[in-house]
Scaffold this active site. Sequence first.
Site, PDB file in Angstrom:
ATOM      1  N   CYS A 104     -17.340  -3.258   0.397  1.00  0.00           N
ATOM      2  CA  CYS A 104     -16.350  -2.171   0.367  1.00  0.00           C
ATOM      3  C   CYS A 104     -16.518  -1.252  -0.848  1.00  0.00           C
ATOM      4  O   CYS A 104     -16.047  -0.115  -0.835  1.00  0.00           O
ATOM      5  CB  CYS A 104     -14.939  -2.746   0.379  1.00  0.00           C
ATOM      6  SG  CYS A 104     -14.587  -3.683   1.870  1.00  0.00           S
ATOM      7  N   HIS A 139     -10.228   3.095  -2.102  1.00  0.00           N
ATOM      8  CA  HIS A 139     -10.697   2.333  -0.943  1.00  0.00           C
ATOM      9  C   HIS A 139      -9.469   1.940  -0.124  1.00  0.00           C
ATOM     10  O   HIS A 139      -8.462   1.481  -0.667  1.00  0.00           O
ATOM     11  CB  HIS A 139     -11.441   1.084  -1.419  1.00  0.00           C
ATOM     12  CG  HIS A 139     -11.729   0.125  -0.303  1.00  0.00           C
ATOM     13  ND1 HIS A 139     -12.309   0.536   0.881  1.00  0.00           N
ATOM     14  CD2 HIS A 139     -11.502  -1.211  -0.178  1.00  0.00           C
ATOM     15  CE1 HIS A 139     -12.436  -0.519   1.676  1.00  0.00           C
ATOM     16  NE2 HIS A 139     -11.954  -1.584   1.062  1.00  0.00           N
ATOM     17  N   ASN A 189      -9.505  -0.639   7.473  1.00  0.00           N
ATOM     18  CA  ASN A 189     -10.454  -0.800   6.371  1.00  0.00           C
ATOM     19  C   ASN A 189     -11.867  -0.603   6.930  1.00  0.00           C
ATOM     20  O   ASN A 189     -12.357  -1.448   7.682  1.00  0.00           O
ATOM     21  CB  ASN A 189     -10.284  -2.201   5.770  1.00  0.00           C
ATOM     22  CG  ASN A 189     -11.238  -2.474   4.619  1.00  0.00           C
ATOM     23  OD1 ASN A 189     -12.176  -1.711   4.381  1.00  0.00           O
ATOM     24  ND2 ASN A 189     -10.999  -3.565   3.908  1.00  0.00           N
TER      25      ASN A 189
HETATM   26  O1  UT7 Z   1     -11.687  -4.370   1.346  1.00  0.00           O
HETATM   27  C1  UT7 Z   1     -11.357  -5.353   0.421  1.00  0.00           C
HETATM   28  C2  UT7 Z   1     -11.046  -6.594   1.085  1.00  0.00           C
HETATM   29  N1  UT7 Z   1      -9.810  -6.759   1.745  1.00  0.00           N
HETATM   30  C3  UT7 Z   1      -8.612  -6.687   1.155  1.00  0.00           C
HETATM   31  O2  UT7 Z   1      -8.389  -6.115   0.136  1.00  0.00           O
HETATM   32  C4  UT7 Z   1      -7.524  -7.422   1.871  1.00  0.00           C
HETATM   33  C5  UT7 Z   1      -6.629  -8.130   0.895  1.00  0.00           C
HETATM   34  N2  UT7 Z   1      -5.588  -8.925   1.498  1.00  0.00           N
HETATM   35  C6  UT7 Z   1      -4.626  -8.424   2.301  1.00  0.00           C
HETATM   36  O3  UT7 Z   1      -4.615  -7.249   2.594  1.00  0.00           O
HETATM   37  C7  UT7 Z   1      -3.524  -9.345   2.762  1.00  0.00           C
HETATM   38  O4  UT7 Z   1      -3.630 -10.581   2.082  1.00  0.00           O
HETATM   39  C8  UT7 Z   1      -3.529  -9.592   4.292  1.00  0.00           C
HETATM   40  C9  UT7 Z   1      -3.096  -8.319   5.018  1.00  0.00           C
HETATM   41  C10 UT7 Z   1      -4.913 -10.009   4.735  1.00  0.00           C
HETATM   42  C11 UT7 Z   1      -2.540 -10.687   4.665  1.00  0.00           C
HETATM   43  O5  UT7 Z   1      -1.255 -10.408   4.165  1.00  0.00           O
HETATM   44  P1  UT7 Z   1      -0.435 -11.541   3.393  1.00  0.00           P
HETATM   45  O6  UT7 Z   1       0.900 -10.973   3.138  1.00  0.00           O
HETATM   46  O7  UT7 Z   1      -1.257 -11.971   2.220  1.00  0.00           O
HETATM   47  O8  UT7 Z   1      -0.310 -12.667   4.510  1.00  0.00           O
HETATM   48  P2  UT7 Z   1      -0.785 -14.197   4.435  1.00  0.00           P
HETATM   49  O9  UT7 Z   1      -2.273 -14.276   4.488  1.00  0.00           O
HETATM   50  O10 UT7 Z   1      -0.086 -14.844   3.295  1.00  0.00           O
HETATM   51  O11 UT7 Z   1      -0.213 -14.727   5.799  1.00  0.00           O
HETATM   52  C12 UT7 Z   1       1.213 -14.807   6.047  1.00  0.00           C
HETATM   53  C13 UT7 Z   1       1.442 -15.387   7.430  1.00  0.00           C
HETATM   54  C14 UT7 Z   1       0.657 -16.665   7.698  1.00  0.00           C
HETATM   55  O12 UT7 Z   1       1.483 -17.505   8.456  1.00  0.00           O
HETATM   56  P3  UT7 Z   1       2.222 -18.778   7.759  1.00  0.00           P
HETATM   57  O13 UT7 Z   1       1.105 -19.618   7.201  1.00  0.00           O
HETATM   58  O14 UT7 Z   1       3.098 -18.179   6.708  1.00  0.00           O
HETATM   59  O15 UT7 Z   1       2.933 -19.385   8.904  1.00  0.00           O
HETATM   60  C15 UT7 Z   1      -0.474 -16.208   8.566  1.00  0.00           C
HETATM   61  O16 UT7 Z   1      -0.961 -17.211   9.437  1.00  0.00           O
HETATM   62  O17 UT7 Z   1       1.006 -14.444   8.431  1.00  0.00           O
HETATM   63  C16 UT7 Z   1       0.157 -15.105   9.363  1.00  0.00           C
HETATM   64  N3  UT7 Z   1      -0.802 -14.132   9.867  1.00  0.00           N
HETATM   65  C17 UT7 Z   1      -0.570 -13.335  10.920  1.00  0.00           C
HETATM   66  N4  UT7 Z   1       0.489 -13.213  11.737  1.00  0.00           N
HETATM   67  C18 UT7 Z   1       0.408 -12.286  12.708  1.00  0.00           C
HETATM   68  C19 UT7 Z   1      -2.044 -13.847   9.359  1.00  0.00           C
HETATM   69  N5  UT7 Z   1      -2.609 -12.870  10.080  1.00  0.00           N
HETATM   70  C20 UT7 Z   1      -1.727 -12.536  11.049  1.00  0.00           C
HETATM   71  C21 UT7 Z   1      -1.734 -11.594  12.088  1.00  0.00           C
HETATM   72  N6  UT7 Z   1      -0.647 -11.492  12.873  1.00  0.00           N
HETATM   73  N7  UT7 Z   1      -2.772 -10.764  12.295  1.00  0.00           N
END
Ligand code: UT7
Length: 325
Positions: free
Chosen positions: A115, A252, A282
């Site tokens: 990225c 980004h 992204n």
């Molecule tokens: O380009 C550079 C690289 N990328 C980034 O910079 C991305 C950086 N990270 C992020 O943007 C965020 O961490 C995410 C958008 C990927 C995730 O957001 P989050 O608030 O950190 O969510 P999480 O990973 O803590 O997940 C929260 C919950 C989980 O469920 P439990 O364990 O709390 O029951 C996940 O399983 O959300 C669940 N979950 C989803 N639910 C519905 C994860 N993905 C999804 C989904 N739809 N697509």
Amino acid sequence: MSVPRSVITGVGSYLPKKIVTNDDLSKIVDTSDEWIVERSGIRQRHMVEDGEKTSDLALAAAKAALANAGVDAQDIDLIIMATTTPDNTFPATATTIQAELGIHHGAAFDLQAVCSGFVFGLSTADNFLKAGQFKNALVIGAETFSRLLDFEDRTTCVLFGDGAGAVVLQAQEGEGTIEDRGVLTAHLHSDGRHKEKLYVDGGPSSTQSVGHVRMIGRDVFRHAVVNIADVINEALVATNLTIDDIDWFVPHQANKRILDGTAKRIGLPPEKVVMTVGEHGNTSAASVPLALSVAVADGRIKRGDLVLLEAMGGGFTWGSALVRW
Ligand code: UT7
């Protein structure tokens, strides 16, 4: 005092026609429009169709950038193509672009910083131009990131999209002040200790396959806000500028929450942030030049404006650049 400067004289972009909405994705994985918008700000992304390649997107963006700059392809003597999704493992996709543009001189190569690729490419081209080795560069960020997605992994497949953006960078003479047009400063970093937090689980020498994106999103998020704020600060310190001097912030586009968090941390008002993550998702190395292209086309970024670019990605890699438009 006369100093060499690399001036961005044109920008262009291209998005594949097919749009995939959050509702479309919710039909194939257990997700919802509500979750994706709330956690990432993404509403839709563009994705390639069967047979559409990274070079197709890159070539269209490159031609648009050349037209915008009013530069003939024959004047280009350096092509740097930032991509994680090359057409083939080799040769460099940049050489395909070179051939398609009918250029048979100079150098063309790919650059891999995921990225952060466009910011790394811009800085690399800037150094070549300042050293006098080349005169006119095309710096392209292009991805068909959908090819790396596991559409059974809801934690990654909802976040990424495909697209391409490009700039023409030309060697010019400046006065050596921050009023000069061009790249005023650039700062690059990598820290390979974090490679397991965001990677692809395949490759020629390990699995002999392409693999899929794997990410520990929460860890990436935490590092992103801190690293991005730090590398922006480096750019301001190096130029003796303050955040109030910045006209436009073109980051980004990974996640709206990261962009909001970064803008808050560095004290930049939201109206100065160019945000395209909602429409593009992204797009990895393509995201910064795509966002630049949008903000130039709609008249926000104008000649003389001070534009702050940054990116962070797998590796980790991260970087910033300050450009006088
Ligand atoms: O380009 C550079 C690289 N990328 C980034 O910079 C991305 C950086 N990270 C992020 O943007 C965020 O961490 C995410 C958008 C990927 C995730 O957001 P989050 O608030 O950190 O969510 P999480 O990973 O803590 O997940 C929260 C919950 C989980 O469920 P439990 O364990 O709390 O029951 C996940 O399983 O959300 C669940 N979950 C989803 N639910 C519905 C994860 N993905 C999804 C989904 N739809 N697509």
